[in-house]
Design an enzyme around this catalytic site. Sequence first.
Site, PDB file in Angstrom:
ATOM      1  N   GLU A 200       0.856  -1.185   0.000  1.00 59.63           N
ATOM      2  CA  GLU A 200       0.000   0.000   0.000  1.00 59.63           C
ATOM      3  C   GLU A 200       0.886   1.227   0.000  1.00 59.63           C
ATOM      4  O   GLU A 200       1.998   1.186   0.539  1.00 59.63           O
ATOM      5  CB  GLU A 200      -0.816   0.046   1.315  1.00 59.63           C
ATOM      6  CG  GLU A 200      -2.280  -0.247   1.136  1.00 59.63           C
ATOM      7  CD  GLU A 200      -3.045  -0.267   2.450  1.00 59.63           C
ATOM      8  OE1 GLU A 200      -3.992  -1.035   2.524  1.00 59.63           O
ATOM      9  OE2 GLU A 200      -2.685   0.476   3.386  1.00 59.63           O
ATOM     10  N   HIS A 235       1.508   1.034  15.739  1.00 60.88           N
ATOM     11  CA  HIS A 235       0.292   0.956  14.924  1.00 60.88           C
ATOM     12  C   HIS A 235      -0.911   0.468  15.729  1.00 60.88           C
ATOM     13  O   HIS A 235      -1.869  -0.054  15.181  1.00 60.88           O
ATOM     14  CB  HIS A 235       0.484   0.045  13.701  1.00 60.88           C
ATOM     15  CG  HIS A 235       1.631   0.453  12.829  1.00 60.88           C
ATOM     16  ND1 HIS A 235       1.700   1.672  12.215  1.00 60.88           N
ATOM     17  CD2 HIS A 235       2.765  -0.201  12.494  1.00 60.88           C
ATOM     18  CE1 HIS A 235       2.819   1.742  11.524  1.00 60.88           C
ATOM     19  NE2 HIS A 235       3.492   0.630  11.682  1.00 60.88           N
ATOM     20  N   ARG A 292     -16.502  -6.478  14.476  1.00 61.39           N
ATOM     21  CA  ARG A 292     -16.728  -6.803  15.896  1.00 61.39           C
ATOM     22  C   ARG A 292     -16.965  -5.520  16.678  1.00 61.39           C
ATOM     23  O   ARG A 292     -16.871  -4.425  16.126  1.00 61.39           O
ATOM     24  CB  ARG A 292     -15.484  -7.488  16.464  1.00 61.39           C
ATOM     25  CG  ARG A 292     -14.255  -6.638  16.249  1.00 61.39           C
ATOM     26  CD  ARG A 292     -13.029  -7.184  16.943  1.00 61.39           C
ATOM     27  NE  ARG A 292     -11.816  -6.625  16.396  1.00 61.39           N
ATOM     28  CZ  ARG A 292     -11.301  -5.449  16.676  1.00 61.39           C
ATOM     29  NH1 ARG A 292     -11.908  -4.664  17.544  1.00 61.39           N
ATOM     30  NH2 ARG A 292     -10.182  -5.019  16.119  1.00 61.39           N
TER      31      ARG A 292
END
Length: 506
Positions: A200, A235, A292
């Site tokens: 990415e 992260h 979730r």
Amino acid sequence: MFKKILIANRGEIAIRIIRACRQLGIPDAVVYSDIDAGALHVRIADEAHYIGRAPSIESYLRSDKLIEIAKQAGADAIHPGYGFLAENWQFAQEVAEAGLTFIGPTATAIKALGDKLMARALMDNAAVPTVPGGSVNINDIEAAQAVAEECGFPVLVKAVAGGGGKGMRIVELPDELENALQMAASEAGKAFGDARVYIEKYLTRPRHIEMQIARDSQGNAVYLGERECSIQRRHQKLVEEAPSVCVDEKLRRRMGEIAVKAVTAAEYVNLGTVEFLVDQNRNFYFLEVNARLQVEHPVTELVTGIDLVREQINIAAGKPLSFSQEDIDIRGHAIECRICAEDAENNFMPCTGEMISYREPSGPGVRVDSGVRLGSVVSPYYDPLIAKLITYGANRDEAIQRMVLALSEYRICGVTTNIDFHHSVIGCQAFARGDLSTDFIAENYPEGYCSEQLPVADARAVAIAAALSHYYDATGIRQLKAIQGSGDWLANARREGTRRLEGGGW
Ligand code: ADP
């Protein structure tokens, strides 16, 4: 409605789900590993069942045992919480095959969204903007170089099955790509049992902004506003807030409608979160869907006034959403600090220990979702999250002010925590200005975090106070500093020491 819900989790989230069950009048059951026999979720639950030894692979990850226990206990639904088996599509499928309800999306939706390449393809088809990038084969370096060149360096190599910020590598220059792909694939294979990786574009100074959605089995879908989760380490999120200072009504509507489109394309039913990265020009790109309940759901609960867990259980029971898009009204501001057993001065290394002193803050606009109490032990087996401290205010300034006060009231001794670090973050100018990006910690703590050090002007005061509080950890530094600055240092040192030994005061 369900007869009984088995909660396949532990800690604060198990307790949060128990609370929702009680609101709905549904009996609850929990499981525990041998190290958790005295844990708070076990004490609070209607019933608790032993599941296995401490390592999660022998306990909270045992899908077969969870289903067996659910059946034995007479539960007809399983709530997975977050982490552990929450996004494991095989588990969702096994639960359904056992004739029980999985309180979450279907196995098919979890499978499609858990594979980041599949999720990206799904979003591309639904015309949802994704971060530029594409799949690569680590054995075809030329093709991988072409993908990277097209994105433009720096790029990020990510694991297709990734999660929890693991398995990512930043590649600054073309000749670093081959090695990074090999390393990332090997790491991903070990961590997720799936060595596939993809590339990415690495966005610089993006904000992490995510949209909470809810979609029921009748196909009604609503977005409940954004959360900004840009303050991260490794992260992984550390501080979250709602709303985001960089999102106005127009952008919220655009992101919300895109998020609804994304989950509708996946035929997703339940609560979910669509994560985006937002660049400095406020362009946003799809990152992933978290299929979730999220750790940071309370900030959305506070600004919308909606009990998300209760709603989630209702959706799983086949009920329609209790609100429509027009009912969603974002009011005030909420901030969440993840209180973790970790050493911010040592690269946020997880810590362990026993809570020999424990006191939670309270007061107007303060909510603590915790899974511990005095005497609780933080072990190396599970996530080091101790509690979530959430404050609410009429506006951001008030939420910040209440957070500062609440952090100073929070007293944990015996385990190193990141409370002082949170103090530093919430109190800093960049945070007050809302100048946030996922590089926040790197930019504001370029040398790493170092708690305020004492100039040893009056060594005697320090020595006496330190002796009096000999078994408490470094969280005492602030108090020591206060003593040092005062006139009658000996009396104050005594008072402070006594106060600490008794675990009292703030
Ligand atoms: P995981 O599933 O492991 O949590 P995510 O794809 O959700 O991984 O990304 C986690 C964090 O990693 C993001 O919040 C962001 O800080 C960083 N990140 C991920 N992708 C990019 C990217 N393309 N550019 C810059 N940062 C990124």
